[in-house]
Write an enzyme that holds these catalytic residues in place. Structure first.
Site, short mmCIF file in Angstrom:
data_model
loop_
_atom_site.label_atom_id
_atom_site.label_comp_id
_atom_site.label_asym_id
_atom_site.label_seq_id
_atom_site.Cartn_x
_atom_site.Cartn_y
_atom_site.Cartn_z
N PHE A 90 0.85 -1.19 0.00
CA PHE A 90 0.00 0.00 0.00
C PHE A 90 0.89 1.24 0.00
O PHE A 90 1.68 1.44 0.91
CB PHE A 90 -0.93 0.03 1.22
CG PHE A 90 -1.94 1.15 1.13
CD1 PHE A 90 -3.20 0.93 0.59
CD2 PHE A 90 -1.62 2.44 1.53
CE1 PHE A 90 -4.12 1.96 0.46
CE2 PHE A 90 -2.54 3.48 1.41
CZ PHE A 90 -3.79 3.24 0.88
N ASP B 246 9.27 3.03 1.70
CA ASP B 246 8.08 3.79 2.11
C ASP B 246 7.90 3.63 3.61
O ASP B 246 7.41 2.62 4.09
CB ASP B 246 6.86 3.26 1.34
CG ASP B 246 5.58 3.99 1.72
OD1 ASP B 246 5.57 4.73 2.73
OD2 ASP B 246 4.57 3.81 1.01
N LYS C 172 2.31 10.75 7.91
CA LYS C 172 1.63 10.23 9.12
C LYS C 172 2.20 10.79 10.43
O LYS C 172 2.10 11.97 10.69
CB LYS C 172 1.67 8.71 9.12
CG LYS C 172 0.74 8.11 8.04
CD LYS C 172 0.18 6.78 8.48
CE LYS C 172 -0.61 6.09 7.39
NZ LYS C 172 -1.98 5.87 7.75
N THR D 232 2.96 24.54 -6.09
CA THR D 232 2.74 25.83 -5.44
C THR D 232 3.41 25.88 -4.07
O THR D 232 4.23 26.75 -3.80
CB THR D 232 1.23 26.12 -5.25
OG1 THR D 232 0.60 26.06 -6.52
CG2 THR D 232 1.02 27.49 -4.63
C1 LIG Z 1 2.98 2.74 3.76
C2 LIG Z 1 2.02 3.80 3.32
N1 LIG Z 1 2.33 4.58 2.28
C3 LIG Z 1 1.52 5.56 1.85
C4 LIG Z 1 0.32 5.79 2.46
C5 LIG Z 1 -0.59 6.87 1.93
O1 LIG Z 1 -0.65 7.95 2.81
P1 LIG Z 1 -1.83 9.02 2.68
O2 LIG Z 1 -3.06 8.34 3.14
O3 LIG Z 1 -1.39 10.12 3.59
O4 LIG Z 1 -1.87 9.44 1.28
C6 LIG Z 1 -0.06 5.00 3.56
C7 LIG Z 1 -1.35 5.23 4.22
O5 LIG Z 1 -1.87 4.41 4.91
C8 LIG Z 1 0.81 3.98 4.00
O6 LIG Z 1 0.49 3.20 5.03
C1 LIG Z 2 -5.37 25.99 -12.25
C2 LIG Z 2 -4.43 25.22 -11.41
N1 LIG Z 2 -4.72 23.95 -11.09
C3 LIG Z 2 -3.91 23.20 -10.33
C4 LIG Z 2 -2.72 23.71 -9.86
C5 LIG Z 2 -1.83 22.84 -9.03
O1 LIG Z 2 -1.78 23.27 -7.70
P1 LIG Z 2 -0.62 22.80 -6.73
O2 LIG Z 2 0.61 23.50 -7.16
O3 LIG Z 2 -1.08 23.22 -5.37
O4 LIG Z 2 -0.51 21.33 -6.85
C6 LIG Z 2 -2.37 25.03 -10.18
C7 LIG Z 2 -1.10 25.58 -9.70
O5 LIG Z 2 -0.58 26.53 -10.17
C8 LIG Z 2 -3.24 25.80 -10.98
O6 LIG Z 2 -2.93 27.04 -11.31
#
Ligand SMILES: Cc1ncc(COP(=O)(O)O)c(C=O)c1O
Ligand SMILES: Cc1ncc(COP(=O)(O)O)c(C=O)c1O
Lengths: 492, 470
Positions: free
Chosen positions: A209, A316, A347, A372
């Site tokens: 996961f 991970d 986490k 951003t």
């Molecule tokens: C090992 C691992 N990687 C990635 C994730 C994804 O994290 P998130 O839910 O913050 O996207 C999880 C979430 O349970 C995880 O256990």
């Molecule tokens: C219209 C639009 N969508 C999505 C995004 C992506 O946002 P973020 O940089 O927070 O992932 C941007 C960022 O400039 C944006 O201008």
């Protein structure tokens, strides 16, 4: 590098430390209940009503109960009816220092936090004057051995995907050598086509996961419901060892199982994945997929194979990281001959991102690993406090020690109920402990019965039960937990 | 007293740029930070505690009028006192200290927090799902669209087939279906793998990343000033709509959703007419696809309405509207109950948003409504646009295709080349204004919502000074 966090500690020293530090919870949470406090059923009438109302505006079908965070304290989570449950699930393994931790409250009130919250910078363009120091005193101080750089993100999925991006970009840069992007690449990429768009992939393991956005979900292999109806990249997966327990009784079989998996891994890499795999991602303990463990020598094997084939190894540590396994980072248990290339976190660290070793994993051109916000300074401040609390209170060693105590007690307990709890695992892995119910129904009954007796506990995989307590969990909490588990098993 | 004066009695009255400063302190700090955190994109190192209102301070003691505002993401000025109050409230402290896994353990105040955000929902929307960044918001919206699309075919809440359950674990159809999101050339929607597959503004955003083979239509390229090119621009709309229609009929796999920015921002501040957007709305309905408005950059007041697409009066409203940036919290609004996936744990992750950010978004929305800041942005935008028009007649070469009329301060123009644009941006900084570009040769204005006439005057004077020296 944070010496005291990473120092390997002898058993005797751990015992000694445990005595000295087992009082973390009692010193920071003097008002923590000593046993669960139940006034109504869980959820009670108030919580049930609140949850029904909440359903108007929020998909609440996954809600266990509505929580009163103001009145949660230390290892005890309060529901809306004022029931206080011993929490060994801790917001899906993401509360490190216990509820309403005074050190976190303090940092939350600082002007530094206020400015971080309300003047959120576009970090890569306009970093604040203090960001370097905040990283240095926090996230970077806890960097795994061999890692000196970090890129910050916002969630576990985001952390993994930014790590994937780093891997894809560096692999392509290596293929490209010293030349710049060519015309064909510049044009094809705008049509999402090769050679500009990469055809390479990320290899993951069965039952893994790694998150639920499109790149991370393509590497997630835990359950169909996580993935159904979402387009995915056709990336390969390798088998993950299915070990037999207790380990000491199955040394040969398990060794063979791990060898089988390593062989298949290499087969995929030289076979259909040939030349096409940018990186491999692996959890030190497959958590959502059922708390599946493998030995240090398996992971060394993975490291050797990835090095041999020039594949980046991403570990991970989103769920395993930040002290729960009795090391700050679970992969420190392996003592790899060469550290992994990237380590992702989220986490319990509250801040998310990935550490890396090779400076080239920072893309050659600016504005490639970019967005951003590029992280969140307010979360970096929280992470700093978490690191400082862990260090000052030696919570890594304390967790190793209470984990051993808990493992031993649960093991002897389960011997009395062989049909109800098997394959206990996570020995020498701090409190990162799990076992199996005979089936999913039994597990569901067990979890509900625990809740009714005041323990909040989570499942994973098909029929596993996992413990994910905070780092403020000590022997007295372990005693309460074991007492209730015994009660529940006795009645099942 | 103006709103800005009320909020910021100590806001500087003019930029301060020390002529002797060569940005040494910034350079030194960037160098140190770069050892551990990629800082090659850094303009300067900011001192946020010393920044105030529309002015950003750097570590060299300069104070710039900021019309870039953290890539369009500071709504109410630096160190806004109302947001300071929110940040210090018990509610916020609690949200920071005990961050919940909201899907599993929602706090007792989640409904109240959510309802507050919904007060600011675009017309026609009454539900929301939260994420953490623009790209996250956009991809979560895609997931909702794909769940919806397949559940239309299968029947809402109908069980999955064994074949689906098996194939999905191999990342193969039918469990992992081949479906597409249609986006536009020059669009920008983020940089993760699916959002990156819809982004089509610059090769550097996408190079070397695997992407889904999803189609791109063309976004109108208008001639300016609009009043003088009505016919041509109308034909341009028709041409672009035809392309969209053709892609829907011929693409090799079903298109579940169409994703578009009300104004393409990173891609050069390209505008589309209300008729164009209504045309898209009609086509998506005809083909059974959903319309996603990406308001990550355009949302939250900057175009004179709370949400930019409200200018278009679409009927029916879009199906999903994504937000982030100025709202500080991210996610998407929607209204169709069947956009809530048919089973639990489908739209799910650890945190499912961040109450701290949601609380802040509520406070931001409250201030905007209380002080009517979208309408005020419209007024100051009109004022600024007129001033820029008169500058344009003086310096036509450096103010080409001036656009964003009636879109408040969401104004942009083109310079003759990328080099000329970059020089202009850096000369503006020397003149005390922090300003951003987009696409190859455009300049875009993204001030806060407390940008007022006096700031517009300073901005225009600085532009005039810089252009006068060319
Ligand atoms: C090992 C691992 N990687 C990635 C994730 C994804 O994290 P998130 O839910 O913050 O996207 C999880 C979430 O349970 C995880 O256990
Ligand atoms: C219209 C639009 N969508 C999505 C995004 C992506 O946002 P973020 O940089 O927070 O992932 C941007 C960022 O400039 C944006 O201008």
């Amino acid at each position: 590098m944070l010496r005291s966090v990473h120092r390997t500690t002898s058993a005797a020293r751990i015992a000694q430390l445990a005595k000295r530090y087992s009082s973390y919870a009692s010193s920071v949470f003097p008002d923590e209940p000593s046993v669960p406090q139940l006034k109504t059923e869980v959820p009670g009438p108030i919580g049930t009503q609140l949850n029904t109302n909440l359903g108007d505006v929020f998909d609440n079908r996954a809600a266990y109960f509505v929580t009163d965070y103001y009145n949660s304290i230390g290892n005890y989570i309060s529901d809306a009816d004022g029931n206080k449950l011993l929490d060994v699930y801790m917001q899906i393994a993401s509360i490190g220092l216990g509820y309403n931790n005074p050190a976190l409250k303090q940092v939350a009130k600082l002007d530094e936090m206020t400015t971080a919250l309300i003047n959120r910078p576009a970090l890569a363009c306009f970093p604040g004057v203090d960001y370097q120091k905040v990283l240095e005193d926090g996230i970077l101080k806890a960097a795994p051995p061999g890692m000196t750089k970090v890129w910050t993100a916002t969630t576990g999925s985001d952390a993994n995907e930014t790590a994937f991006k780093a891997a894809f970009m560096l692999q392509a840069a290596r293929d490209r050598g010293s030349r710049d992007f060519n015309q064909q690449e510049l044009i094809s990429v705008m049509n999402n086509e090769a050679p500009g768009a990469s055809e390479k992939c990320i290899l993951s393991f069965d039952k893994a996961f790694h998150g639920r956005l499109f790149g991370s979900l393509s590497t997630t292999r835990s359950k169909a419901i996580h993935k159904l109806d979402i387009p995915a990249f056709p990336w390969p997966k390798a088998p993950f060892p299915a070990l037999k327990y207790p380990l000491k009784d199955f040394e040969n079989e398990n060794k063979q199982e791990e060898n089988r998996c390593l062989e298949q891994l290499e087969d995929i890499i030289v076979g259909k994945g040939k030349g096409n795999i940018a990186a491999l991602i692996v959890e030190p303990v497959q958590s959502e997929g059922g708390d599946n463990h493998a030995s240090a020598s398996f992971f060394q094997g993975v490291r050797d194979i990835t090095l041999k084939h020039n594949i980046f190894m991403i570990v991970d540590e989103v769920q395993t990281g930040v002290a729960a396994t009795g090391k700050f980072w679970a992969h420190e248990h392996w003592n790899l001959s060469t550290p992994p290339d990237m380590v992702t976190f989220s986490k319990k660290f509250q801040a998310a991102g990935f550490y890396f070793r090779d400076p080239e994993l920072q893309p050659r051109q600016a504005y490639r690993q970019f967005n951003t916000w590029c992280g969140d300074p307010s979360k970096a401040l929280i992470a700093r406090t978490i690191v400082q609390e862990i260090e000052a209170n030696n919570l890594v060693a304390a967790t190793a020690s209470v984990g051993d105590y808990l493992f031993n007690n649960l093991s002897s307990l389960f011997e009395k109920y062989p049909g109800h709890a098997s394959n206990i695992r996570g020995q020498n892995m701090g409190t990162f402990i799990a076992w199996d119910s005979p089936n999913a129904d039994h597990r569901a009954k067990f979890l509900l019965a625990c809740r009714a007796k005041g323990v909040n506990i989570g499942g994973c995989g098909e029929a596993a039960i996992r413990l994910r307590p905070s780092l403020a969990f000590n022997e007295s909490h372990a005693d309460v937990l074991c007492g209730i588990i015994e009660n529940v098993l006795g009645e099942m | 007293m103006s709103i800005c004066e009320k909020y910021f009695p100590r806001e500087p009255s003019a930029p301060v740029v020390s002529s002797s400063s060569t940005g040494e302190a910034s350079k030194a700090e960037i160098k140190t930070l770069d050892k551990t955190f990629d800082s090659r994109a850094a303009y300067f190192v900011a001192d946020y505690q010393k920044s105030e209102g529309n002015y950003i301070a750097d570590v060299d003691g300069n104070l710039y009028l900021d019309v870039y505002a953290q890539i369009a993401s500071i709504p109410l000025g630096y160190n806004n006192p109302e947001l300071i109050k929110t940040a210090k409230s018990d509610k916020m402290i609690r949200a920071i200290v005990d961050r919940p896994a909201m899907g599993n353990f929602p706090g007792a105040d989640l409904k109240e927090i959510t309802l507050k955000l919904l007060e600011f929902a675009p017309k026609g929307q009454d539900k929301l799902w939260s994420g953490l960044s623009g790209a996250d918001a956009v991809e979560l919206a895609f997931k909702a669209v794909f769940f919806w699309y397949q559940s239309k075919k299968r029947g809402y809440a109908k069980p999955f087939t064994a074949e689906e359950n098996e194939s999905v674990m191999k990342n193969q159809a039918p469990g992992s279906p081949e479906l597409a999101i249609l986006s536009f050339e020059r669009s920008f929607h983020g940089r993760l793998f699916a959002s990156g597959s819809t982004t089509c503004s610059k090769p550097i955003h996408k190079m070397d990343l695997p992407s889904f083979k999803w189609p791109k239509a063309q976004y109108p390229s208008y001639k300016y000033p609009l009043e003088e090119h009505k016919e041509e621009n109308k034909r341009e709309d028709e041409r672009c709509l035809k392309i969209v229609e053709d892609i829907f009929s011929t693409w090799k796999c079903p298109i579940a959703g169409l994703l578009i920015e009300p104004i393409q921002s990173e891609g050069g501040d390209n505008h589309g007419s209300a008729e164009f957007f209504q045309g898209l709305r009609d086509i998506t309905i005809k083909h059974g696809a959903l319309l996603i408005m990406d308001e990550v950059q355009t949302g939250v007041g900057a175009t004179g309405t709370f949400w930019c697409h409200e200018h278009f009066n679409l009927s029916p409203p879009p199906d999903l509207v994504t937000f982030s940036k100025k709202f500080q919290s991210a996610g998407y609004f929607f209204h169709d109950p069947e956009l809530v996936p048919d089973f639990a744990y489908r739209q799910f992750n650890t945190w499912c948003g961040d109450p701290a950010r949601m609380i802040l978004a509520g406070a931001i929305g409250d201030e905007i409504v209380k002080h009517d800041l979208a309408a005020k942005a419209q007024e100051v935008g009109d004022y600024l646009f007129k001033k820029l028009e008169s500058l344009q007649s003086k310096y036509p070469k450096y103010l080409q295709n001036l656009r964003g009329k009636n879109r408040a301060t969401f104004i942009a123009w083109d310079l003759p080349s990328g080099d000329a644009r970059n020089k202009f941006l850096s000369d503006m900084r020397a003149a005390g204004v922090n300003i951003g570009g987009c696409a190859e040769a455009s300049v875009r204005l993204r001030p806060t919502l407390v940008f007022e006439q006096k700031h517009a005057d300073i901005l225009v004077a600085a532009i005039e000074k810089v252009l006068g020296s060319y």
